[in-house]
Design a protein around this motif. Structure first.
Motif, mmCIF file in Angstrom:
data_model
loop_
_atom_site.group_PDB
_atom_site.id
_atom_site.type_symbol
_atom_site.label_atom_id
_atom_site.label_comp_id
_atom_site.label_asym_id
_atom_site.label_seq_id
_atom_site.Cartn_x
_atom_site.Cartn_y
_atom_site.Cartn_z
ATOM 1 N N PRO A 33 0.825 -1.208 0.000
ATOM 2 C CA PRO A 33 0.000 0.000 0.000
ATOM 3 C C PRO A 33 0.861 1.260 0.000
ATOM 4 O O PRO A 33 1.938 1.285 0.594
ATOM 5 C CB PRO A 33 -0.813 -0.115 1.288
ATOM 6 C CG PRO A 33 -0.823 -1.579 1.584
ATOM 7 C CD PRO A 33 0.491 -2.110 1.090
ATOM 8 N N ASP A 34 0.362 2.300 -0.686
ATOM 9 C CA ASP A 34 1.098 3.562 -0.772
ATOM 10 C C ASP A 34 1.383 4.133 0.608
ATOM 11 O O ASP A 34 2.467 4.637 0.870
ATOM 12 C CB ASP A 34 0.307 4.591 -1.589
ATOM 13 C CG ASP A 34 0.072 4.133 -3.016
ATOM 14 O OD1 ASP A 34 0.877 3.321 -3.518
ATOM 15 O OD2 ASP A 34 -0.915 4.588 -3.624
ATOM 16 N N ASN A 81 -13.957 1.105 -9.439
ATOM 17 C CA ASN A 81 -13.511 2.064 -8.431
ATOM 18 C C ASN A 81 -14.254 1.760 -7.142
ATOM 19 O O ASN A 81 -15.324 1.154 -7.163
ATOM 20 C CB ASN A 81 -13.817 3.503 -8.873
ATOM 21 C CG ASN A 81 -12.986 3.896 -10.079
ATOM 22 O OD1 ASN A 81 -11.771 3.898 -10.022
ATOM 23 N ND2 ASN A 81 -13.643 4.222 -11.174
ATOM 24 N N LYS A 88 -13.235 8.488 -2.770
ATOM 25 C CA LYS A 88 -12.570 7.454 -3.548
ATOM 26 C C LYS A 88 -11.378 6.909 -2.775
ATOM 27 O O LYS A 88 -10.586 7.665 -2.203
ATOM 28 C CB LYS A 88 -12.120 8.016 -4.902
ATOM 29 C CG LYS A 88 -11.608 6.954 -5.834
ATOM 30 C CD LYS A 88 -11.348 7.512 -7.216
ATOM 31 C CE LYS A 88 -10.901 6.385 -8.134
ATOM 32 N NZ LYS A 88 -10.678 6.883 -9.493
ATOM 33 N N GLN A 89 -11.280 5.578 -2.765
ATOM 34 C CA GLN A 89 -10.175 4.901 -2.097
ATOM 35 C C GLN A 89 -9.438 4.034 -3.106
ATOM 36 O O GLN A 89 -9.961 3.717 -4.168
ATOM 37 C CB GLN A 89 -10.706 4.016 -0.961
ATOM 38 C CG GLN A 89 -11.465 4.760 0.099
ATOM 39 C CD GLN A 89 -10.588 5.722 0.871
ATOM 40 O OE1 GLN A 89 -9.452 5.419 1.209
ATOM 41 N NE2 GLN A 89 -11.109 6.908 1.134
ATOM 42 N N LYS A 90 -8.244 3.609 -2.737
ATOM 43 C CA LYS A 90 -7.471 2.730 -3.614
ATOM 44 C C LYS A 90 -8.085 1.336 -3.590
ATOM 45 O O LYS A 90 -8.362 0.788 -2.528
ATOM 46 C CB LYS A 90 -6.013 2.673 -3.182
ATOM 47 C CG LYS A 90 -5.197 1.706 -4.011
ATOM 48 C CD LYS A 90 -3.817 2.215 -4.239
ATOM 49 C CE LYS A 90 -2.960 1.189 -4.915
ATOM 50 N NZ LYS A 90 -2.942 1.266 -6.340
ATOM 51 N N TYR A 92 -7.556 -2.574 -4.446
ATOM 52 C CA TYR A 92 -6.442 -3.513 -4.566
ATOM 53 C C TYR A 92 -6.903 -4.834 -5.173
ATOM 54 O O TYR A 92 -7.979 -5.334 -4.834
ATOM 55 C CB TYR A 92 -5.849 -3.807 -3.173
ATOM 56 C CG TYR A 92 -5.163 -2.608 -2.562
ATOM 57 C CD1 TYR A 92 -3.829 -2.335 -2.828
ATOM 58 C CD2 TYR A 92 -5.866 -1.739 -1.737
ATOM 59 C CE1 TYR A 92 -3.199 -1.237 -2.263
ATOM 60 C CE2 TYR A 92 -5.260 -0.636 -1.180
ATOM 61 C CZ TYR A 92 -3.928 -0.393 -1.451
ATOM 62 O OH TYR A 92 -3.316 0.706 -0.901
ATOM 63 N N VAL A 101 -10.398 -3.432 -0.277
ATOM 64 C CA VAL A 101 -10.198 -2.048 0.153
ATOM 65 C C VAL A 101 -10.011 -2.021 1.671
ATOM 66 O O VAL A 101 -10.585 -2.832 2.397
ATOM 67 C CB VAL A 101 -11.407 -1.164 -0.266
ATOM 68 C CG1 VAL A 101 -12.701 -1.623 0.379
ATOM 69 C CG2 VAL A 101 -11.129 0.309 -0.003
#
Length: 159
Positions: A33-34, A81, A88-90, A92, A101
């Motif tokens: 994760p970022d 998305n 908005k979330q990332k 995966y 998520v």
């Protein structure tokens, strides 16, 4: 409540096939994760309910007793998305094939929406074409009426 990071598809598939792999305790992500997300390690008592399920949109209510990772066992595909409480979330790719998520402790509305780029590009092209067609026929009509009016004035001037 926990994640594992594995970047090799073969290793992920081997891990998922292990008889002792606990799908309720672990999710496998392909990328780190970022931002580090603090998982609580405990989510007993958490409740997740699918409120609405359509081909292009899925609405889920999540009541989390701790920070966790929600895995939707639908196929991961570009164009999907995810929004948690409208933000908005990332999204995966999870467990090789699914969508996931991060979800914080508390009550949340989670919405998975299919919004492929190809659809948006097609919509822009369609709307642009429609506008050009309307403009074309409007100009033709204007020129036709102007020519007709000029011819009428010329006939009146001749008499």
């Amino acid at each position: 409540p926990s994640i594992k990071i594995m970047d090799n598809d073969e290793e992920i598939l081997k891990e998922l096939q292990m008889p002792d792999f606990d799908f309720e305790q672990y999710a496998i992500l392909e990328v780190t994760p970022d931002e580090p997300y603090p998982l609580s390690g405990r989510i007993e008592g958490s409740m997740v309910e699918i409120l609405d399920y359509n081909p292009n949109e899925i609405l889920i209510e999540a009541n989390m007793t701790g920070n966790g990772f929600l895995v939707l066992s639908d196929t991961y595909y570009p164009g999907w998305n995810v929004y948690v409480d409208g933000e908005k979330q990332k999204l995966y790719r999870t467990n090789y094939l699914f969508r996931g998520v991060f979800i914080a402790e508390g009550n949340h509305e989670v919405r998975f929406v299919y919004q492929p780029l190809s659809f948006r590009v097609g919509l822009v092209i369609t709307l642009t074409t429609l506008i050009l067609i309307v403009l074309f026929f409007s100009l033709r009509g204007y020129k036709y009426l102007k020519t007709k009016e000029s011819n009428r004035i010329a006939l009146l001037n001749e008499k």
